[in-house]
Each structure stands twice: as structure tokens, then as C-alpha cells.
Design a protein around this motif. Structure first.
Motif, PDB file in Angstrom:
ATOM      1  N   PHE A   1      -1.097   1.436  -5.010  1.00  0.00           N
ATOM      2  CA  PHE A   1      -0.709  -0.054  -4.533  1.00  0.00           C
ATOM      3  C   PHE A   1       0.279  -0.457  -5.558  1.00  0.00           C
ATOM      4  O   PHE A   1       0.084  -0.084  -6.706  1.00  0.00           O
ATOM      5  CB  PHE A   1      -2.198  -0.632  -4.638  1.00  0.00           C
TER       6      PHE A   1
ATOM      7  N   VAL B   1      -8.868  -3.310   1.064  1.00  0.00           N
ATOM      8  CA  VAL B   1      -7.407  -2.966   0.987  1.00  0.00           C
ATOM      9  C   VAL B   1      -7.124  -3.554   2.624  1.00  0.00           C
ATOM     10  O   VAL B   1      -7.418  -2.523   3.631  1.00  0.00           O
ATOM     11  CB  VAL B   1      -7.273  -1.467   1.067  1.00  0.00           C
TER      12      VAL B   1
ATOM     13  N   TYR C   1       0.961  -1.323  -0.095  1.00  0.00           N
ATOM     14  CA  TYR C   1       0.079  -0.126  -0.015  1.00  0.00           C
ATOM     15  C   TYR C   1       0.779   1.147  -0.079  1.00  0.00           C
ATOM     16  O   TYR C   1       1.766   1.259   0.965  1.00  0.00           O
ATOM     17  CB  TYR C   1      -0.889   0.151   1.218  1.00  0.00           C
TER      18      TYR C   1
END
Length: 175
Positions: free
Chosen positions: A143, A93, A58
Motif C-alpha cells: 500500500f 482494505v 493498493y
């Protein structure tokens, strides 16, 4: 240690501590200025079976269209290992050591790629960027897939979620 070096050591320690204090003050001021940014959606209790799950990093979440404007609130400004899980209802996520969040399919606007976002520079188009909105605020979430071979499949899975009105395209094609 020679007594001649003591003042230099003390001054160096004070300068380093001063820099650390200034960094912390700057970060807390940024969080205060961004208090209007909505909290990202929580991951729903039930999700559809994932189409694609990709491990990676991330990178960061920024204000939509400004990939240098890091969002510091809600833990969105901290980089770390993550798993992106794409299902029929949206993108989860899942962050190691960070707050997990969910991007509903209806909130997705585009998927794009870039070489850099707020202090992270990689090879050409190495970062996947998801543009999404929530409560009238636009976000760009970055990402980076751990394995290059996962990138194309991840982008395609996300593209299928983007509502037709948003164009279901990448930013590169839209330019």
C-alpha cells in the motif's frame, strides 16, 4: 492509404492481437496455478472504530517474501485507489473497483517498507508492506499512502496490532 502498406498494416494488427491473446492466456494460467491460494477474509459486519484511515494506492498482494510473485486470483493482482482502515480488530482494505478484504490483527506478522513491488517502483521505502497469513498461506500486501505525512502514523498504527510473538517490528529492523 497506398496498397503497398496494406500487408504491413495487416501484419501489425495480427502481431498486436497475438500479443494481447498471449497476455490473457498467461494471466489465466497464473490464476489456474494459484487456485490453491485462500480467498482473503471478508470485511466483518461490525468493526471497531478506526484508529487511522489513510487514502492511497493498493499496490498488489504477493506471496510472502517474494515481492515479484503477484497473486492474480481473487482480484489481488490489480492495482487501484484504496483506503486502509486500521482498527483494534485488524486492517480493512477498501478498494475502488476491486474486492475489499480484511486482515485480522491475529494474522499480521510484520509491517515493512520497500521501494518496489511487481512493476511499481517509487522512492526509497515508499510502499508499506503488510505481511499476513491465512489458512497456512503467507501474503505481502503493498500500500502506498497518498500523502507522505500519513505514512509514519499508519505504520505505527499497524505495528500496535502485530502480536508480540511476531516481534511487532518492521522487516528493516529485523534484518
Amino acid at each position: 492509404m497506398s496498397p503497398d502498406y496494406v500487408p504491413a498494416v495487416i501484419i501489425t494488427i495480427l502481431v498486436v492481437l497475438g500479443v494481447i491473446v498471449l497476455i490473457l492466456v498467461g494471466w489465466s494460467n497464473r490464476k489456474r496455478r494459484q487456485s490453491h491460494v485462500p480467498t482473503p477474509a471478508s470485511i466483518p459486519g461490525t468493526l471497531t472504530e478506526p484508529r487511522t484511515e489513510v487514502e492511497g494506492t493498493y499496490v498488489v498482494t504477493t506471496a510472502a517474501g517474494d515481492r515479484l510473485d503477484r497473486i492474480a486470483v481473487h482480484g489481488l493482482g490489480l492495482r487501484g485507489n484504496a483506503l486502509l482502515s486500521v482498527g483494534q480488530d485488524g486492517v480493512a482494505v477498501l478498494r475502488e473497483g476491486g474486492t475489499n478484504f480484511f486482515i485480522p490483527a491475529s494474522a499480521l506478522e510484520l509491517v515493512d517498507t520497500t521501494s518496489n513491488m511487481v512493476g511499481k517502483a517509487v522512492e526509497k521505502d515508499g510502499i508499506i508492506v503488510l505481511r499476513h497469513h491465512q489458512d497456512g498461506f503467507g501474503f505481502d500486501t503493498g500500500f502506498r499512502a497518498r500523502y507522505h505525512t500519513d505514512k509514519a502514523g499508519l505504520i505505527q498504527a499497524i505495528k500496535t496490532l502485530i502480536p508480540a510473538a511476531a516481534g511487532a517490528t518492521t522487516g528493516k529492523e529485523a534484518k
